[in-house]
Motif scaffolding. Structure first.
Motif, PDB file in Angstrom:
ATOM      1  N   MET A 185       0.826  -1.213   0.000  1.00  0.00           N
ATOM      2  CA  MET A 185       0.000   0.000   0.000  1.00  0.00           C
ATOM      3  C   MET A 185       0.857   1.258   0.000  1.00  0.00           C
ATOM      4  O   MET A 185       0.488   2.268  -0.628  1.00  0.00           O
ATOM      5  N   ALA A 186       2.001   1.233   0.670  1.00  0.00           N
ATOM      6  CA  ALA A 186       2.829   2.437   0.778  1.00  0.00           C
ATOM      7  C   ALA A 186       3.238   2.986  -0.592  1.00  0.00           C
ATOM      8  O   ALA A 186       3.011   4.179  -0.868  1.00  0.00           O
ATOM      9  N   PRO A 187       3.829   2.182  -1.493  1.00  0.00           N
ATOM     10  CA  PRO A 187       4.176   2.749  -2.804  1.00  0.00           C
ATOM     11  C   PRO A 187       2.952   3.110  -3.643  1.00  0.00           C
ATOM     12  O   PRO A 187       3.008   4.046  -4.458  1.00  0.00           O
ATOM     13  N   VAL A 188       1.845   2.384  -3.471  1.00  0.00           N
ATOM     14  CA  VAL A 188       0.616   2.731  -4.188  1.00  0.00           C
ATOM     15  C   VAL A 188       0.160   4.131  -3.775  1.00  0.00           C
ATOM     16  O   VAL A 188      -0.138   4.985  -4.623  1.00  0.00           O
ATOM     17  N   VAL A 189       0.110   4.375  -2.477  1.00  0.00           N
ATOM     18  CA  VAL A 189      -0.328   5.688  -1.981  1.00  0.00           C
ATOM     19  C   VAL A 189       0.644   6.773  -2.392  1.00  0.00           C
ATOM     20  O   VAL A 189       0.231   7.890  -2.753  1.00  0.00           O
ATOM     21  N   ASP A 190       1.943   6.484  -2.364  1.00  0.00           N
ATOM     22  CA  ASP A 190       2.928   7.484  -2.788  1.00  0.00           C
ATOM     23  C   ASP A 190       2.671   7.923  -4.226  1.00  0.00           C
ATOM     24  O   ASP A 190       2.726   9.131  -4.534  1.00  0.00           O
ATOM     25  N   ARG A 191       2.385   6.978  -5.108  1.00  0.00           N
ATOM     26  CA  ARG A 191       2.112   7.324  -6.501  1.00  0.00           C
ATOM     27  C   ARG A 191       0.830   8.147  -6.625  1.00  0.00           C
ATOM     28  O   ARG A 191       0.781   9.129  -7.370  1.00  0.00           O
ATOM     29  N   LEU A 192      -0.204   7.740  -5.916  1.00  0.00           N
ATOM     30  CA  LEU A 192      -1.460   8.473  -5.992  1.00  0.00           C
ATOM     31  C   LEU A 192      -1.322   9.877  -5.416  1.00  0.00           C
ATOM     32  O   LEU A 192      -1.921  10.832  -5.915  1.00  0.00           O
ATOM     33  N   THR A 193      -0.534  10.018  -4.352  1.00  0.00           N
ATOM     34  CA  THR A 193      -0.346  11.320  -3.713  1.00  0.00           C
ATOM     35  C   THR A 193       0.375  12.301  -4.628  1.00  0.00           C
ATOM     36  O   THR A 193       0.116  13.512  -4.578  1.00  0.00           O
ATOM     37  N   MET A 194       1.250  11.793  -5.492  1.00  0.00           N
ATOM     38  CA  MET A 194       2.005  12.663  -6.392  1.00  0.00           C
ATOM     39  C   MET A 194       1.190  13.140  -7.584  1.00  0.00           C
ATOM     40  O   MET A 194       1.591  14.082  -8.273  1.00  0.00           O
ATOM     41  N   LEU A 195       0.055  12.531  -7.829  1.00  0.00           N
ATOM     42  CA  LEU A 195      -0.748  12.915  -8.987  1.00  0.00           C
ATOM     43  C   LEU A 195      -1.378  14.288  -8.795  1.00  0.00           C
ATOM     44  O   LEU A 195      -1.789  14.650  -7.699  1.00  0.00           O
ATOM     45  N   GLU A 196      -1.473  15.033  -9.872  1.00  0.00           N
ATOM     46  CA  GLU A 196      -2.023  16.384  -9.809  1.00  0.00           C
ATOM     47  C   GLU A 196      -3.480  16.444 -10.234  1.00  0.00           C
ATOM     48  O   GLU A 196      -4.163  17.436  -9.953  1.00  0.00           O
ATOM     49  N   GLN A 197      -3.983  15.415 -10.919  1.00  0.00           N
ATOM     50  CA  GLN A 197      -5.381  15.431 -11.342  1.00  0.00           C
ATOM     51  C   GLN A 197      -6.268  14.977 -10.186  1.00  0.00           C
ATOM     52  O   GLN A 197      -5.781  14.424  -9.198  1.00  0.00           O
ATOM     53  N   PRO A 198      -7.574  15.203 -10.256  1.00  0.00           N
ATOM     54  CA  PRO A 198      -8.465  14.744  -9.192  1.00  0.00           C
ATOM     55  C   PRO A 198      -8.418  13.232  -9.004  1.00  0.00           C
ATOM     56  O   PRO A 198      -8.536  12.467  -9.971  1.00  0.00           O
ATOM     57  N   VAL A 199      -8.242  12.805  -7.757  1.00  0.00           N
ATOM     58  CA  VAL A 199      -8.216  11.384  -7.406  1.00  0.00           C
ATOM     59  C   VAL A 199      -9.134  11.176  -6.206  1.00  0.00           C
ATOM     60  O   VAL A 199      -8.984  11.817  -5.172  1.00  0.00           O
ATOM     61  N   SER A 200     -10.103  10.284  -6.359  1.00  0.00           N
ATOM     62  CA  SER A 200     -10.982   9.885  -5.265  1.00  0.00           C
ATOM     63  C   SER A 200     -10.708   8.421  -4.957  1.00  0.00           C
ATOM     64  O   SER A 200     -10.438   7.625  -5.854  1.00  0.00           O
ATOM     65  N   VAL A 201     -10.794   8.067  -3.678  1.00  0.00           N
ATOM     66  CA  VAL A 201     -10.496   6.701  -3.230  1.00  0.00           C
ATOM     67  C   VAL A 201     -11.692   6.142  -2.478  1.00  0.00           C
ATOM     68  O   VAL A 201     -12.253   6.816  -1.597  1.00  0.00           O
ATOM     69  N   ILE A 202     -12.098   4.930  -2.814  1.00  0.00           N
ATOM     70  CA  ILE A 202     -13.113   4.172  -2.078  1.00  0.00           C
ATOM     71  C   ILE A 202     -12.385   3.012  -1.419  1.00  0.00           C
ATOM     72  O   ILE A 202     -11.813   2.177  -2.108  1.00  0.00           O
ATOM     73  N   TYR A 203     -12.405   2.953  -0.095  1.00  0.00           N
ATOM     74  CA  TYR A 203     -11.574   1.984   0.630  1.00  0.00           C
ATOM     75  C   TYR A 203     -12.453   1.199   1.595  1.00  0.00           C
ATOM     76  O   TYR A 203     -12.905   1.715   2.610  1.00  0.00           O
ATOM     77  N   LEU A 204     -12.676  -0.076   1.290  1.00  0.00           N
ATOM     78  CA  LEU A 204     -13.434  -0.967   2.161  1.00  0.00           C
ATOM     79  C   LEU A 204     -12.466  -1.716   3.073  1.00  0.00           C
ATOM     80  O   LEU A 204     -11.410  -2.164   2.631  1.00  0.00           O
TER      81      LEU A 204
END
Length: 239
Positions: A185-204
């Motif tokens: 999860m750590a590298p996944v979140v790092d990549r998503l955090t660096m993105l500049e476009q809108p990103v929404s997350v649904i986490y079950l």
């Protein structure tokens, strides 16, 4: 002997602390599976396969898959997720389908991706490291596409989610159903955090929510018994 070999494979390479957490996770999982709510949910999941002729419900244990043990030790077993609440999730997030891609991290047999692809997303993507599950997901996609059930193009990517680079030219809705532990999860979140476009997350079942919180970058909310997170660009667009 077969059962002992199975247990040995699942525990190999894990620290004592990881073994304790794995045992606790499995006890909790099986306990939840005995509840009336879980039995009703399972009947609903099986109805999806009965309707479409797909294979999304049956569970697969990690030791039965051809995967890298070093990566598998951080993953969870395959279990299907239901899309019953997707209309509410997407409405709460104010998703603009035509300009948004849906990504399921740890997509397994593709159930959530196929459910999402019934909405008019620009793209629906599943990321999965087990080639056997990707093969099944592709067959499921072809079955539903042949019946005219999909409104979005569907792609399944066979690779480690921690190494996957999401598209940067489109808004994203990212879906997680407790797919893996902190090491992935750590590298996944790092990549998503660096993105500049809108990103929404649904986490079950957000057992690794700390990976999102450590950056101080994500705004948290709740939608139908699960956690949703949005980056600053998504928050600005949704305001």
């Amino acid at each position: 002997a077969i059962m002992l070999s199975s247990i040995t494979q699942r525990l190999r390479g894990r620290s004592p602390g990881e073994i304790v957490r794995l045992i606790g996770h499995n006890i909790a999982y099986h306990a939840r599976g005995l509840t009336p709510q879980a039995r009703r949910r399972n009947r609903s999941f099986q109805a999806f396969d009965a309707q479409w002729g797909t294979d999304t419900f049956a569970m697969r244990e990690l030791h039965t898959l051809s995967v890298d043990p070093a990566v598998a030790m951080h993953a969870r077993r395959y279990q299907a997720s239901s899309g019953v609440n997707m209309p509410i999730w997407f409405a709460d997030l104010k998703v603009d389908f035509a300009r948004t891609a849906f990504i399921d991290y740890g997509c397994g047999k593709g159930r959530a991706v196929l459910e999402a692809a019934r909405f008019p997303f620009a793209r629906a993507i599943g990321v999965e490291f087990a080639p056997e599950l990707v093969d099944i997901a592709n067959r499921n996609r072809d079955i539903m596409a042949s019946k005219g059930a999909l409104a979005a193009p569907v792609e399944f990517v066979c690779m480690d989610a921690g190494a996957y680079d999401p598209p940067t030219d489109i808004d994203l809705v990212c879906f997680f159903y407790d797919p893996f532990g902190d090491a992935v999860m750590a590298p996944v979140v790092d990549r998503l955090t660096m993105l500049e476009q809108p990103v929404s997350v649904i986490y079950l079942e957000p057992h690794c929510i700390g990976q999102f919180r450590r950056s101080g970058h994500w705004a948290e909310g709740v939608s139908v018994d699960n956690l949703v997170l949005r980056n600053p660009a998504a928050q600005a667009r949704g305001a």
